[in-house]
Scaffold this active site. Sequence first.
Site, PDB file in Angstrom:
ATOM      1  N   HIS A   1       0.738  -1.207  -0.136  1.00  0.00           N
ATOM      2  CA  HIS A   1      -0.070   0.156  -0.100  1.00  0.00           C
ATOM      3  C   HIS A   1       0.829   1.370  -0.026  1.00  0.00           C
ATOM      4  O   HIS A   1       2.168   0.954   0.109  1.00  0.00           O
ATOM      5  CB  HIS A   1      -0.915   0.008   1.191  1.00  0.00           C
ATOM      6  CG  HIS A   1      -0.476   0.080   2.504  1.00  0.00           C
ATOM      7  ND1 HIS A   1      -0.154  -0.896   3.312  1.00  0.00           N
ATOM      8  CD2 HIS A   1       0.470   1.016   3.085  1.00  0.00           C
ATOM      9  CE1 HIS A   1       0.474  -0.780   4.520  1.00  0.00           C
ATOM     10  NE2 HIS A   1       0.899   0.361   4.461  1.00  0.00           N
TER      11      HIS A   1
HETATM   12  P1  TYD Z   1      -1.943  -2.824   7.590  1.00  0.00           P
HETATM   13  O1  TYD Z   1      -1.574  -1.325   7.667  1.00  0.00           O
HETATM   14  O2  TYD Z   1      -2.613  -3.068   6.303  1.00  0.00           O
HETATM   15  O3  TYD Z   1      -0.865  -3.757   7.588  1.00  0.00           O
HETATM   16  P2  TYD Z   1       0.470  -3.930   6.715  1.00  0.00           P
HETATM   17  O4  TYD Z   1       0.690  -2.999   5.675  1.00  0.00           O
HETATM   18  O5  TYD Z   1       1.487  -3.995   7.780  1.00  0.00           O
HETATM   19  O6  TYD Z   1       0.325  -5.222   6.167  1.00  0.00           O
HETATM   20  O7  TYD Z   1      -2.864  -2.990   8.687  1.00  0.00           O
HETATM   21  C1  TYD Z   1      -3.518  -4.305   8.928  1.00  0.00           C
HETATM   22  C2  TYD Z   1      -4.692  -4.143   9.897  1.00  0.00           C
HETATM   23  O8  TYD Z   1      -4.349  -3.479  11.200  1.00  0.00           O
HETATM   24  C3  TYD Z   1      -5.679  -3.432   9.295  1.00  0.00           C
HETATM   25  O9  TYD Z   1      -6.862  -3.781   9.452  1.00  0.00           O
HETATM   26  C4  TYD Z   1      -5.730  -1.914  10.031  1.00  0.00           C
HETATM   27  C5  TYD Z   1      -5.204  -2.265  11.324  1.00  0.00           C
HETATM   28  N1  TYD Z   1      -4.165  -1.228  11.897  1.00  0.00           N
HETATM   29  C6  TYD Z   1      -4.980  -0.514  13.000  1.00  0.00           C
HETATM   30  O10 TYD Z   1      -5.971  -0.560  13.366  1.00  0.00           O
HETATM   31  N2  TYD Z   1      -4.160   0.522  13.455  1.00  0.00           N
HETATM   32  C7  TYD Z   1      -2.758   0.705  13.139  1.00  0.00           C
HETATM   33  O11 TYD Z   1      -2.019   1.766  13.448  1.00  0.00           O
HETATM   34  C8  TYD Z   1      -2.336   0.042  11.904  1.00  0.00           C
HETATM   35  C9  TYD Z   1      -0.754   0.214  11.390  1.00  0.00           C
HETATM   36  C10 TYD Z   1      -3.048  -1.030  11.440  1.00  0.00           C
END
Ligand code: TYD
Length: 140
Positions: free
Chosen positions: A57
């Site tokens: 992302h």
């Molecule tokens: P995501 O940022 O998509 O993870 P990565 O990029 O590391 O694969 O986040 C995964 C899940 O966690 C998503 O459902 C959102 C949640 N999340 C939060 O609730 N708070 C946060 O600060 C972060 C980073 C993620």
Amino acid sequence: MKSNKSTINDCKIIDMRKIHDVRGNLTPIEGGVDIPFEIKRIYYLYDVPSGESRGAHAHKELQQLIIAANGSFTITLDDGKNKKSFTLNRPYQGLYVVPGIWRDLDDFSSGAVLLCLASEHYKAEDYIRDYEEFLRYKKS
Ligand code: TYD
């Protein structure tokens, strides 16, 4: 700078202070002092199964400092034109990622802990999760 114009050259490894001590080393990080933003949020990623990938992302506004607090992993940054990979494996080094950069995270070692210092609270609307949408955003 508007984040649709940012490039991977705006991102960089920051070597933090390392306070050597026979009792164990210490790295302090102060928002606005050691890194170019105030810290509003931290999160950490751990127990990543072997072979898994994270990320995939971009953010429109969020600035981040990404640290391998333990173990190692690879971050590939992509500004829509160029890509660059960084292997993080030292707890006193951080990768500063500006807004508007696509990132993929993989090659997590066993026991790796990714520590992220973030400039904003969590906001789902700040994410671009579709790569084609990201490319359109960077061309806008
Ligand atoms: P995501 O940022 O998509 O993870 P990565 O990029 O590391 O694969 O986040 C995964 C899940 O966690 C998503 O459902 C959102 C949640 N999340 C939060 O609730 N708070 C946060 O600060 C972060 C980073 C993620």
